[in-house]
Enzyme design. Structure first.
Site, mmCIF file in Angstrom:
data_model
loop_
_atom_site.group_PDB
_atom_site.id
_atom_site.type_symbol
_atom_site.label_atom_id
_atom_site.label_comp_id
_atom_site.label_asym_id
_atom_site.label_seq_id
_atom_site.Cartn_x
_atom_site.Cartn_y
_atom_site.Cartn_z
ATOM 1 N N GLU A 228 43.916 -16.662 110.790
ATOM 2 C CA GLU A 228 43.702 -17.947 111.455
ATOM 3 C C GLU A 228 42.486 -18.574 110.793
ATOM 4 O OE1 GLU A 228 45.614 -19.243 113.826
ATOM 5 O OE2 GLU A 228 46.895 -17.537 114.261
ATOM 6 N N CYS A 262 37.876 -25.359 114.782
ATOM 7 C CA CYS A 262 38.717 -25.231 113.575
ATOM 8 C C CYS A 262 39.678 -26.392 113.433
ATOM 9 C CB CYS A 262 39.485 -23.914 113.622
ATOM 10 S SG CYS A 262 40.465 -23.723 115.124
HETATM 11 P P1 NAD Z 1 33.441 -16.420 108.974
HETATM 12 O O1 NAD Z 1 34.632 -16.321 108.090
HETATM 13 O O2 NAD Z 1 32.116 -16.563 108.362
HETATM 14 O O3 NAD Z 1 33.345 -15.145 109.945
HETATM 15 C C1 NAD Z 1 34.395 -14.755 110.796
HETATM 16 C C2 NAD Z 1 34.224 -13.291 111.168
HETATM 17 O O4 NAD Z 1 34.359 -12.505 109.991
HETATM 18 C C3 NAD Z 1 32.880 -12.914 111.764
HETATM 19 O O5 NAD Z 1 33.069 -11.963 112.784
HETATM 20 C C4 NAD Z 1 32.156 -12.266 110.600
HETATM 21 O O6 NAD Z 1 31.212 -11.313 110.993
HETATM 22 C C5 NAD Z 1 33.287 -11.583 109.881
HETATM 23 N N1 NAD Z 1 33.064 -11.330 108.459
HETATM 24 C C6 NAD Z 1 32.236 -11.974 107.610
HETATM 25 N N2 NAD Z 1 32.368 -11.478 106.361
HETATM 26 C C7 NAD Z 1 33.302 -10.506 106.430
HETATM 27 C C8 NAD Z 1 33.898 -9.636 105.477
HETATM 28 N N3 NAD Z 1 33.567 -9.672 104.201
HETATM 29 N N4 NAD Z 1 34.845 -8.767 105.905
HETATM 30 C C9 NAD Z 1 35.224 -8.746 107.198
HETATM 31 N N5 NAD Z 1 34.708 -9.549 108.150
HETATM 32 C C10 NAD Z 1 33.755 -10.428 107.764
HETATM 33 O O7 NAD Z 1 33.775 -17.631 109.950
HETATM 34 P P2 NAD Z 1 32.834 -18.290 111.037
HETATM 35 O O8 NAD Z 1 31.738 -19.016 110.354
HETATM 36 O O9 NAD Z 1 32.490 -17.303 112.090
HETATM 37 O O10 NAD Z 1 33.851 -19.339 111.704
HETATM 38 C C11 NAD Z 1 34.067 -20.607 111.175
HETATM 39 C C12 NAD Z 1 35.356 -20.683 110.398
HETATM 40 O O11 NAD Z 1 36.422 -20.160 111.175
HETATM 41 C C13 NAD Z 1 35.767 -22.100 110.070
HETATM 42 O O12 NAD Z 1 36.294 -22.145 108.763
HETATM 43 C C14 NAD Z 1 36.851 -22.416 111.080
HETATM 44 O O13 NAD Z 1 37.767 -23.407 110.689
HETATM 45 C C15 NAD Z 1 37.510 -21.093 111.201
HETATM 46 N N6 NAD Z 1 38.186 -20.965 112.485
HETATM 47 C C16 NAD Z 1 39.542 -20.910 112.510
HETATM 48 C C17 NAD Z 1 40.198 -20.846 113.724
HETATM 49 C C18 NAD Z 1 41.689 -20.774 113.804
HETATM 50 O O14 NAD Z 1 42.199 -20.442 114.887
HETATM 51 N N7 NAD Z 1 42.428 -21.056 112.745
HETATM 52 C C19 NAD Z 1 39.469 -20.825 114.909
HETATM 53 C C20 NAD Z 1 38.089 -20.874 114.839
HETATM 54 C C21 NAD Z 1 37.454 -20.940 113.623
#
Ligand code: NAD
Length: 483
Positions: A228, A262
């Site tokens: 997602e 998002c």
């Molecule tokens: P992010 O990708 O930075 O982090 C998401 C999660 O991944 C966090 O728990 C983080 O700790 C973990 N993470 C970070 N690096 C990792 C790695 N290398 N391996 C495994 N896990 C890792 O995203 P964010 O800044 O928390 O959220 C914002 C983003 O999420 C935006 O791009 C937004 O559009 C997207 N988003 C999408 C949806 C959806 O339903 N499609 C919903 C909310 C947010």
């Protein structure tokens, strides 16, 4: 815990958190192997336990998220975290009998009188990696569906919401044995170890870049993933749209959670000659939503100094490039709470960061396009968006946009609401994600929909066994005709 991004994927050092992760995973796997088919009553008990834990701790959840953001509107938390999660639980309970029932599949004549069914089966242990922007809902609403599907679930929340993550770990520990539902708190290195864990399914919500790394790590175990992700979700305002009404929806969609959504409208494509009018209408609608933006607790803060600085520098870059900026409310004295008023940017050049990256904050580019076709072309030049919004009255124009653009989901004549319609699957396409959840689709995502063919006692199949004779040839000819 400090992030250590130098650690290779799939090979984390076994720190305390990682060994806890491995231990809980082993416990959940063993528990699933011992009881792989929880009945409806057991699943309902688990869903009730989740609902009860949530209800009991509502005020603490609201406070924890507020502490994480600096200021998070309480109404937004109730609506987008508590009500959305409660709805997912309620929906799962309401549909559970139907979801768990085998689905009959038509059997072709050549295999009659056999019978065919899809029999839903829990997958095992599901991993959920959640982001910070709706830290409760995006962890626990998929968890509810995964529990409804009869699985065990482990959640890795974001390190950017430490208060909520700690609270979620505590309330889940109180309400569930850790071999049913557990929260694993930690930084990026724990996230990496989590993604490298051989779950039976992994649902990741977050950015496209991290999603790609998560998919790579999961691929090493052939763990199926639902991703997602994010992207630039456009708004197309058609010629003849009711501008005031479109502006109210755009303003609300872009300022809810201060644009850290998002599916927030990322930018607006306006018919030529209407750019300024639309920008002004969005500004005026926003002033009505937040008359006292400096002081009101209705307006949510930006999650961190880093995200605050990123948004500010995007705006400065566009200003330097000659774009006109309308700041809706003063930014005086806002910094202590990291609030950024809605900032409308008219005609930012295509090479500015705000037109290249997902904005994920209250900054709204408004661009003019020469025609409805040009709007479609603009959208199709970029990556496939997570959401698309169309405003207008001309159904033929609307259908052209729906047919010729590909996005995760669409709301027509409003923003955000397709997400809240939980009977619609939610997910992205292309770079905005793969797979989906919510509703029936969510249950299927977290289930193995096992195809089973029940052979009849009167099967003609044995007539096709060797030795092959003249009779077999005749039978083959018959099968060719009816197949
Ligand atoms: P992010 O990708 O930075 O982090 C998401 C999660 O991944 C966090 O728990 C983080 O700790 C973990 N993470 C970070 N690096 C990792 C790695 N290398 N391996 C495994 N896990 C890792 O995203 P964010 O800044 O928390 O959220 C914002 C983003 O999420 C935006 O791009 C937004 O559009 C997207 N988003 C999408 C949806 C959806 O339903 N499609 C919903 C909310 C947010």
């Amino acid at each position: 815990m400090p992030a250590d991004s130098s650690r290779p994927l799939g090979a984390p050092e076994l720190g305390a958190e990682q060994s806890n992760l491995a231990r809980v995973f082993a416990r959940q796997k063993a528990a699933f192997a011992a009881a792989p088919a929880p009945d409806k009553a057991e699943r309902v008990r688990r869903l009730d336990a989740l609902a009860g834990a949530m209800e009991k701790n509502e005020q603490r959840i609201i406070k924890a998220i507020n502490d994480d953001f600096g200021n998070r509107s309480g109404v937004e938390t109730i609506l987008a975290e508590l009500i959305m999660t409660a709805s997912a639980i309620k929906q799962a309970k309401h549909n559970l009998s139907r979801w768990m029932r085998p689905r009959n599949v038509p059997t072709p004549l050549k295999l009659a009188p056999g019978k065919s069914r899809l029999e839903p089966q829990p997958l095992g242990v599901i991993g959920i990696i959640a982001p910070w922007n709706y830290p409760f809902q995006l962890a626990l609403s998929p968890a509810a569906t995964a529990l409804a599907a009869g699985n065990r679930v482990m959640i890795k929340p974001s390190e950017l919401t430490p208060h909520l993550s700690a609270l979620m770990a505590e309330i889940i520990r109180e309400a569930f044995p850790e071999d049913v539902l557990a929260v694993i708190v930690g930084g990026v290195d724990v996230g990496q170890a989590f993604a490298a864990t051989p779950f039976d399914h992994l649902l990741f919500t977050g950015s496209t870049g991290v999603g790609q790394r998560v998919a790579e790590a999961a691929a090493k175990n052939l763990t199926p993933v639902t991703l997602e992700l994010g992207g630039k979700s456009p708004v197309i305002v058609d010629q003849g749209a009711d501008i005031a009404s479109a502006a109210r929806s755009i303003a609300h969609g872009k300022t809810f959670n201060a644009g850290q959504t998002c599916i927030a409208p990322d930018y607006v494509l306006a018919p030529k000659g209407q750019t300024e009018a639309i920008a002004e209408a969005v500004a005026s609608a926003t002033r009505k939503l937040y008359p006292e933006i400096d002081t009101t607790s209705d307006y949510t803060s930006i999650i961190s100094d880093r995200h605050f600085a990123r948004l500010k520098s995007m705006v400065e870059e566009a200003r330097d490039a000659g774009a006109k900026i309308i700041e809706v409310g003063s930014s005086n004295a806002l910094h202590p709470q990291r609030k950024i008023p809605l900032t409308i940017v008219i005609e930012p050049p295509a090479n500015t960061r705000m037109m290249q990256e997902e904005i994920f904050g209250p900054v709204l580019p408004v661009l003019s396009v020469a025609s409805a076709d040009a709007a479609i072309e603009h959208v199709n030049k970029g990556e496939r968006p997570l959401a698309l919004y169309w405003f207008g009255k001309d159904n033929a124009a609307r259908d052209k946009v729906l047919t010729r653009t590909i996005s995760g989901g669409v709301t027509v004549n409003d923003t955000l609401w397709h997400f809240a319609q939980e009977n619609l699957p939610f997910g992205g396409v292309g770079k905005s994600g793969m797979g989906a959840y919510h509703g029936d689709k969510g249950f299927e995502t977290f289930s193995h929909m096992k195809p089973v063919f029940y052979q009849s006692r009167f099967s003609s199949g044995a007539m096709l066994h060797p030795p092959y004779t003249e009779k077999t040839s005749k039978l083959l000819n018959l099968i060719r005709k009816i197949a």
